[in-house]
Scaffold this active site. Sequence first.
Site, PDB file in Angstrom:
ATOM      1  N   GLU A 155       0.855  -1.181   0.000  1.00  0.00           N
ATOM      2  CA  GLU A 155       0.000   0.000   0.000  1.00  0.00           C
ATOM      3  C   GLU A 155       0.891   1.231   0.000  1.00  0.00           C
ATOM      4  OE1 GLU A 155      -2.908  -0.281   3.141  1.00  0.00           O
ATOM      5  OE2 GLU A 155      -3.420  -2.315   2.511  1.00  0.00           O
ATOM      6  N   CYS A 260      -1.484  -6.777   6.524  1.00  0.00           N
ATOM      7  CA  CYS A 260      -0.863  -8.024   6.046  1.00  0.00           C
ATOM      8  C   CYS A 260       0.076  -8.687   7.052  1.00  0.00           C
ATOM      9  CB  CYS A 260      -0.126  -7.758   4.740  1.00  0.00           C
ATOM     10  SG  CYS A 260      -1.277  -7.386   3.403  1.00  0.00           S
ATOM     11  N   LYS A 322       1.368   3.232   7.917  1.00  0.00           N
ATOM     12  CA  LYS A 322       2.647   3.633   7.325  1.00  0.00           C
ATOM     13  C   LYS A 322       2.393   4.823   6.412  1.00  0.00           C
ATOM     14  CE  LYS A 322       2.676   0.631   3.273  1.00  0.00           C
ATOM     15  NZ  LYS A 322       3.421  -0.311   2.484  1.00  0.00           N
ATOM     16  N   ARG A 329      -5.540  -0.203   9.480  1.00  0.00           N
ATOM     17  CA  ARG A 329      -5.591  -1.547  10.062  1.00  0.00           C
ATOM     18  C   ARG A 329      -4.295  -1.843  10.814  1.00  0.00           C
ATOM     19  NH1 ARG A 329      -8.021  -4.756   4.874  1.00  0.00           N
ATOM     20  NH2 ARG A 329      -6.722  -3.254   3.761  1.00  0.00           N
TER      21      ARG A 329
HETATM   22  P1  NAD Z   1      -9.858  -5.231   1.077  1.00  0.00           P
HETATM   23  O1  NAD Z   1     -10.542  -5.501   2.347  1.00  0.00           O
HETATM   24  O2  NAD Z   1      -9.327  -3.858   0.783  1.00  0.00           O
HETATM   25  O3  NAD Z   1     -10.828  -5.612  -0.143  1.00  0.00           O
HETATM   26  C1  NAD Z   1     -11.509  -6.818  -0.220  1.00  0.00           C
HETATM   27  C2  NAD Z   1     -12.798  -6.564  -1.014  1.00  0.00           C
HETATM   28  O4  NAD Z   1     -13.411  -7.811  -1.289  1.00  0.00           O
HETATM   29  C3  NAD Z   1     -13.833  -5.725  -0.258  1.00  0.00           C
HETATM   30  O5  NAD Z   1     -14.174  -4.594  -1.041  1.00  0.00           O
HETATM   31  C4  NAD Z   1     -15.028  -6.671  -0.084  1.00  0.00           C
HETATM   32  O6  NAD Z   1     -16.269  -6.011  -0.155  1.00  0.00           O
HETATM   33  C5  NAD Z   1     -14.824  -7.602  -1.271  1.00  0.00           C
HETATM   34  N1  NAD Z   1     -15.487  -8.905  -1.167  1.00  0.00           N
HETATM   35  C6  NAD Z   1     -15.450  -9.775  -0.138  1.00  0.00           C
HETATM   36  N2  NAD Z   1     -16.141 -10.896  -0.459  1.00  0.00           N
HETATM   37  C7  NAD Z   1     -16.620 -10.709  -1.710  1.00  0.00           C
HETATM   38  C8  NAD Z   1     -17.386 -11.497  -2.600  1.00  0.00           C
HETATM   39  N3  NAD Z   1     -17.793 -12.730  -2.257  1.00  0.00           N
HETATM   40  N4  NAD Z   1     -17.702 -10.998  -3.804  1.00  0.00           N
HETATM   41  C9  NAD Z   1     -17.289  -9.771  -4.162  1.00  0.00           C
HETATM   42  N5  NAD Z   1     -16.536  -8.980  -3.375  1.00  0.00           N
HETATM   43  C10 NAD Z   1     -16.201  -9.438  -2.159  1.00  0.00           C
HETATM   44  O7  NAD Z   1      -8.705  -6.313   0.984  1.00  0.00           O
HETATM   45  P2  NAD Z   1      -7.265  -6.154   0.299  1.00  0.00           P
HETATM   46  O8  NAD Z   1      -6.376  -5.346   1.169  1.00  0.00           O
HETATM   47  O9  NAD Z   1      -7.438  -5.795  -1.134  1.00  0.00           O
HETATM   48  O10 NAD Z   1      -6.750  -7.664   0.399  1.00  0.00           O
HETATM   49  C11 NAD Z   1      -7.272  -8.688  -0.418  1.00  0.00           C
HETATM   50  C12 NAD Z   1      -6.370  -9.896  -0.282  1.00  0.00           C
HETATM   51  O11 NAD Z   1      -5.060  -9.590  -0.779  1.00  0.00           O
HETATM   52  C13 NAD Z   1      -6.149 -10.365   1.155  1.00  0.00           C
HETATM   53  O12 NAD Z   1      -6.011 -11.763   1.156  1.00  0.00           O
HETATM   54  C14 NAD Z   1      -4.831  -9.729   1.542  1.00  0.00           C
HETATM   55  O13 NAD Z   1      -4.150 -10.453   2.539  1.00  0.00           O
HETATM   56  C15 NAD Z   1      -4.073  -9.801   0.230  1.00  0.00           C
HETATM   57  N6  NAD Z   1      -3.030  -8.791   0.067  1.00  0.00           N
HETATM   58  C16 NAD Z   1      -3.252  -7.517   0.487  1.00  0.00           C
HETATM   59  C17 NAD Z   1      -2.246  -6.558   0.292  1.00  0.00           C
HETATM   60  C18 NAD Z   1      -2.442  -5.147   0.754  1.00  0.00           C
HETATM   61  O14 NAD Z   1      -1.434  -4.424   0.817  1.00  0.00           O
HETATM   62  N7  NAD Z   1      -3.640  -4.713   1.092  1.00  0.00           N
HETATM   63  C19 NAD Z   1      -1.036  -6.928  -0.318  1.00  0.00           C
HETATM   64  C20 NAD Z   1      -0.866  -8.235  -0.758  1.00  0.00           C
HETATM   65  C21 NAD Z   1      -1.875  -9.168  -0.558  1.00  0.00           C
END
Ligand code: NAD
Length: 456
Positions: A155, A260, A322, A329
């Site tokens: 991020e 994360c 950060k 979070r």
């Molecule tokens: P987030 O919470 O920002 O977004 C997740 C989205 O998924 C939400 O908008 C939610 O409404 C949607 N959602 C949930 N269930 C759904 C469904 N059944 N159908 C449609 N939409 C649905 O999460 P994020 O930060 O983007 O993280 C997503 C994944 O990627 C996680 O597993 C996280 O660990 C991983 N990840 C995150 C980052 C980061 O920096 N945020 C980096 C690498 C990996």
Amino acid sequence: MNICVIGTGYVGLVTGVVFADLGNDVVCVDKNAAKIDGLNNGIMPIYEPGLEEMVSRNVGDGRLTFSTDLDPAVQKAEVVFIAVGTPPREDGSTNLDYVEDAAKGIARALNRYKVIVNKSTVPVGTGNFVRETIETNKRRAVDFDVVSNPEFLREGSAITDTLVPDRIVIGAANKVVAMRLLELYAPLERPMIVTDVASAEMIKYASNAFLATKISFANAIANVCEEAGADVNQVVKGMGLDSRIGQAFLSAGLGYGGSCFPKDTRSLLHTAQTFGYDFPLLEATIATNDDQPKRFIAKIHKALGGGDLHGKTVGVLGLAFKPNTDDMREAKSLDVIADLLASGATVKAYDPIAIENTKQVFPQITYCANAYEVATGADALVIVTEWNEFKVLNFERLASLMARTLILDGRNLYDPERLRRLGFEYHSIGRMSALPLGMSVPTDAPQAEKVPVSSL
Ligand code: NAD
């Protein structure tokens, strides 16, 4: 290529817009109607440098659309990405409910062969779980493959990280399936590694756990430095110049936060323990990280003269977990502010981006327009997030505004000697405290003579 991305958060939205920018037709689906409505009206649900411009360009060119309707998006797509949240459960394990929902939705819509790509961070074995869920719930006799393609974006630099990743990991059952993703990523011209599904899932957790361990190691060294009178900034600089070690993620501070590292380290620990391995190294990484804000909070109390902070005003600089993000979070500011309020302090705070998100947690504190407004009348200034704009403060001006010239720096942004000369009492992490002339040392620790970094 026609692509559907399920989950339009940090990962899904950035992945979707970058694939659209590479010329693909992308539908980003989310079950959160408000988020999709906003996106359809040009309102970004998150702050991420460069995101708004890229979304608006690709929407304008007709390659990127947003929808709550999963079926048509899946049916049109050749490749379907799952990028939904995988939050932690109480016991540290990963909650796969959203992944399961997404898999069931894909199964219901499945109309012809597709590659289903799991981009969410999921424990080893989830690829099989997704395959079985789709197999059990599909309504037509259609073939599909499940691939693991973990995401490594950070991020604050998510667009750049997605356009120029260090590596692209593709975990697939065979080379033919992997080829679909290799084709999709080929325009980025970045290193790609093809593995089996389980190994790809492990690469993500192993990488995050290793980076978290580097941070906790630097913090543990800082805690020794503090007692021994050494300067952790100089120590990690001297360590990091060794090419086998490297500077990245080797800095002392308040520990790792965000969505994360905390959850992924706990999830890997849980996975290891389910397989009968205790993983004491990872346990220590987590324990060190949990301890770090507590040590800092104890420092704040010591500098302010005790546990009861009634009548004291504390200014907090930086709220996001950060810099360059509005994500709160597991932000360290949450621990610090909660303690200050519980101890009776009046809290003022500033962050360039994350104030609106923080208001939802702490509506009762005073939010300011800049660092100087925070400092006005404050008995102490506490640095929590290392935004660039805090690195170059006008200390003379700060000193003239504060009730007491006391700075507690959780990110080691300033030179202690310089702050001492400017008349500040300055406490940071793993370095000697700087006290203005005439003020005595408040700790039992010996104070080391400063060694210039250049002499290392
Ligand atoms: P987030 O919470 O920002 O977004 C997740 C989205 O998924 C939400 O908008 C939610 O409404 C949607 N959602 C949930 N269930 C759904 C469904 N059944 N159908 C449609 N939409 C649905 O999460 P994020 O930060 O983007 O993280 C997503 C994944 O990627 C996680 O597993 C996280 O660990 C991983 N990840 C995150 C980052 C980061 O920096 N945020 C980096 C690498 C990996």
